[in-house]
Design a protein around this motif. Structure first.
Motif, PDB file in Angstrom:
ATOM      1  N   TYR A 141      -1.797  -3.223   2.753  1.00  0.00           N
ATOM      2  CA  TYR A 141      -1.905  -1.703   2.353  1.00  0.00           C
ATOM      3  C   TYR A 141      -2.846  -1.641   1.017  1.00  0.00           C
ATOM      4  O   TYR A 141      -3.633  -0.699   1.044  1.00  0.00           O
ATOM      5  CB  TYR A 141      -0.375  -1.314   1.725  1.00  0.00           C
ATOM      6  CG  TYR A 141       0.449  -0.625   2.981  1.00  0.00           C
ATOM      7  CD1 TYR A 141       0.165   0.626   3.478  1.00  0.00           C
ATOM      8  CD2 TYR A 141       1.259  -1.526   3.667  1.00  0.00           C
ATOM      9  CE1 TYR A 141       1.034   0.987   4.381  1.00  0.00           C
ATOM     10  CE2 TYR A 141       2.093  -0.944   4.685  1.00  0.00           C
ATOM     11  CZ  TYR A 141       1.975   0.095   5.300  1.00  0.00           C
ATOM     12  OH  TYR A 141       2.657   0.678   6.166  1.00  0.00           O
ATOM     13  N   ALA A 143      -6.384  -2.321   2.041  1.00  0.00           N
ATOM     14  CA  ALA A 143      -7.115  -1.144   2.793  1.00  0.00           C
ATOM     15  C   ALA A 143      -7.530  -0.094   1.784  1.00  0.00           C
ATOM     16  O   ALA A 143      -8.654   0.517   1.705  1.00  0.00           O
ATOM     17  CB  ALA A 143      -6.281  -0.860   3.848  1.00  0.00           C
ATOM     18  N   LEU A 178      -2.611   5.432   5.763  1.00  0.00           N
ATOM     19  CA  LEU A 178      -1.934   3.824   6.058  1.00  0.00           C
ATOM     20  C   LEU A 178      -0.701   3.970   6.917  1.00  0.00           C
ATOM     21  O   LEU A 178       0.053   4.194   6.204  1.00  0.00           O
ATOM     22  CB  LEU A 178      -2.171   3.175   4.832  1.00  0.00           C
ATOM     23  CG  LEU A 178      -3.312   3.216   3.786  1.00  0.00           C
ATOM     24  CD1 LEU A 178      -2.925   2.609   2.706  1.00  0.00           C
ATOM     25  CD2 LEU A 178      -4.653   2.577   4.520  1.00  0.00           C
ATOM     26  N   ILE A 200      -1.806  -0.725   9.837  1.00  0.00           N
ATOM     27  CA  ILE A 200      -1.255  -1.976   9.292  1.00  0.00           C
ATOM     28  C   ILE A 200      -0.212  -2.906   9.797  1.00  0.00           C
ATOM     29  O   ILE A 200       0.651  -2.221  10.428  1.00  0.00           O
ATOM     30  CB  ILE A 200      -0.647  -1.561   7.941  1.00  0.00           C
ATOM     31  CG1 ILE A 200      -1.591  -0.664   6.935  1.00  0.00           C
ATOM     32  CG2 ILE A 200      -0.208  -2.707   6.972  1.00  0.00           C
ATOM     33  CD1 ILE A 200      -2.851  -1.342   6.456  1.00  0.00           C
TER      34      ILE A 200
END
Length: 585
Positions: A367, A370, A471, A501
């Motif tokens: 997380y 990204a 995300l 993810i």
């Protein structure tokens, strides 16, 4: 602050906050931390390589085999480009029904970088006649080459490589043309009246083709209209082509225009033709009509009283000045970056090292990787460096009710975080206070950002463009509401990036691209423009942050330009723009 220094400072945040959350003392080999700093720094130079030029690619194919004995193929070509080992779809042609030798009117416009090897793959599909998507299509084979090879030869022909590796009889030809000088677009609206009737039991089904006559007397298809069924007085949809495509910037260049009567077997009946030029078309700029007689040379020779096979009318010609992404940014347009994070139970307990939300003492989780990779790029285009951050799918304090759009800093009135560091700190600080729950609903977040973007529409100025980064660890559960929200958001100055993810099966997320390449609402309304980019993080797990950032952000400049150009909103010139807020360091 240099990119390396900023990345180093960011790495320090990862370490210090990880220690605070885990309760462990931190000790990290210098080489490991240097790698983290350098990989973050690499992402900051993402767009440093200037585009050498833009090129237009046009496709034809010959000799497609009939896979179905009862009908001819309905071919479509999908263009993919290799990015960090992954083949990513760039665009696709139209579907041409019942055709073994298609010439496509779709033009692919690509940025050419001399210093890069840009690998391309052209995949040929036979589309199911009742379904335009690729899921039920037959894959006929592909051709691979580099953009450099096409440009150096100007026209590259290669045999189709069929599934299984055998060479097929079909030949795909790719022609390249550099976009030089004038990159304006022309918007044209054609109609016709009293066309010849070519059908016995109904009226003709006319469509119009426009060809550019090149210097060597060859003809290049510029555009093919849609077919208007059973109508001798068709009104074709307004379309847009670049001035370069239409006439290579030469306003007097001859254009060969042909009207056909469409037949389902692919053997279209010739109605007639006429010659034109852009100089003549410009006569319709002031709202006046320009007309041409549609002539069938055979009829004119054989029939004594023959006058024409109809009249083709240009109802509108509009020149659209195409501004660049830099024009808008230098004119003061700010990128408003918002993050939405999935806090559903499927992520796992954050205290468990197997959790996707686990805060490792030495390195960021997926997380964070990204978030940082994308955020570091976007923050350079936002003057105040204040970013709203929301969460969804968790029970939140104090009453622990489920929420799908809560502020990660728990400040409902001001969900903004100070810089990427602030986002990281707010994310890590909120984890111990949440109860991860579900389901995975993202429509509320899209609607929240869309509400802010809708306020920008009323200004009719290019001052704020919104990017929403979502995300999530799983397939969303409110797909219908999400599709509706995206279709509505496509009318706004807004783009949506979704990063998957973890190792979930994200194949259903491709629905966001639509079955026929166009996302549609549950009611069938299509998106006005493509604003969604979805990528699984696992495709970039072992790559630098720059790889992920480049993949998800590469389309944003074009999306910004497409929105403002479609609305006729011009960028402010830099001298007119004075920021109401001072730029951050």
């Amino acid at each position: 602050m240099s990119s390396y220094s900023r990345a180093r400072e960011l790495g320090s945040v990862f370490i210090s906050t990880a220690a605070r959350f885990s309760g462990k003392k931190t000790s990290c080999p210098t080489s490991t931390m240097t790698d983290i700093y350098e990989s973050a720094a690499n992402s900051l130079g993402l767009f440093s390589s200037p585009c050498l030029t833009k090129v237009e690619l046009r496709l034809t194919c010959k000799g497609i085999s009939d896979r179905d004995a009862l009908s001819k193929p309905d071919p479509c070509i999908v263009l993919k480009m290799q990015s960090h080992g992954q083949w990513m779809e760039v665009d696709r042609t139209e579907v041409i029904r019942s055709c073994v030798n298609p010439t496509y009117s779709k033009v692919f416009t690509l940025d050419f970088y001399f210093e890069e090897v840009q690998r391309l793959r052209f995949e040929l599909y036979d589309i199911n006649s009742s379904h335009n998507g690729l899921k039920e299509a037959d894959f006929l084979g592909s051709v691979e080459c580099t953009l450099g090879q096409i440009i150096s030869q100007r026209k590259l022909s290669k045999a189709l490589l069929r599934p299984g590796g055998t060479v097929g009889k079909a030949i795909i030809t790719v022609s390249a043309e550099e976009l030089t000088g004038n990159d304006d677009y022309i918007e044209l609206s054609f109609s016709a009246r009293k066309l010849d009737d070519k059908d016995f039991f109904s009226k003709s089904d006319p469509f119009l083709e426009i060809y550019r006559v090149n210097d060597d007397a060859t003809m290049q298809l510029v555009y093919r209209t849609e077919t208007v069924m059973n109508n001798l007085n068709p009104v074709w949809k307004t379309f847009k082509v670049s001035l370069n495509s239409l006439c290579s910037g030469d306003h007097e260049r001859k254009l060969q225009c042909t009207v056909w009567d469409w037949d389902s077997n692919g053997k279209h009946d010739y109605i007639g033709e006429f010659e034109a030029s852009f100089k003549e078309m410009r006569g319709a700029i002031d709202g006046r009509q320009v007309q041409w007689l549609c002539i069938n040379p055979k009829y004119r020779t054989k029939k004594k009283n023959y006058r024409n096979s109809g009249i083709v009318i240009l109802n509108q010609c509009k020149i659209i000045k195409m501004h660049s992404f830099l024009d808008y940014i230098m004119g003061g347009c700010q990128i408003q970056f918002t993050v939405a994070i999935d806090f559903t139970a499927s992520n796992g307990d954050p205290r468990n090292s197997c959790s996707l939300h686990y805060i490792h003492p030495y390195q960021p989780n997926e997380y964070l990787k990204a978030l940082v990779a994308v955020g570091e790029i976007c923050q350079d285009y936002d003057s105040d460096k204040m970013f709203p951050a929301f969460g969804f799918g968790a029970r939140i304090p104090p009453d622990y009710k489920i929420s799908h759009d809560f502020a990660v800093n728990f400040n409902k009135e001001n969900p903004e975080c100070a810089g990427i560091q602030g986002l990281v700190e707010a994310y890590q600080a909120c984890l111990p206070k949440l109860q991860l729950y579900g389901p995975t609903n993202i429509a509320p977040i899209i609607q929240k950002v869309a509400k802010s973007a809708s306020q920008e529409v009323h200004t009719k100025e290019a001052m704020q463009y919104f990017i929403l980064l979502i995300l999530t660890d799983g397939v969303i559960t409110d797909m219908a509401d999400t599709r509706e929200a995206i279709v509505q958001a496509s009318h706004l100055p807004m783009s949506i990036i979704i990063v998957g993810i973890g190792n979930a099966d994200f194949s259903d997320m491709q629905m966001l691209d639509g079955d026929d390449g166009i996302l549609r609402s549950p009611k069938g309304e299509p998106v006005l423009r493509d604003i969604v980019q979805f990528v699984p993080f696992r495709n970039f797990k072992h790559a630098s942050p720059a790889a992920l950032a480049k993949s998800v952000l590469a389309e944003v400049p074009n999306q910004v330009v497409d929105y403002y150009n479609s609305k006729g909103i011009k960028p402010k010139v830099p001298s007119e723009y004075q920021s109401s807020r001072p730029f951050g360091p």
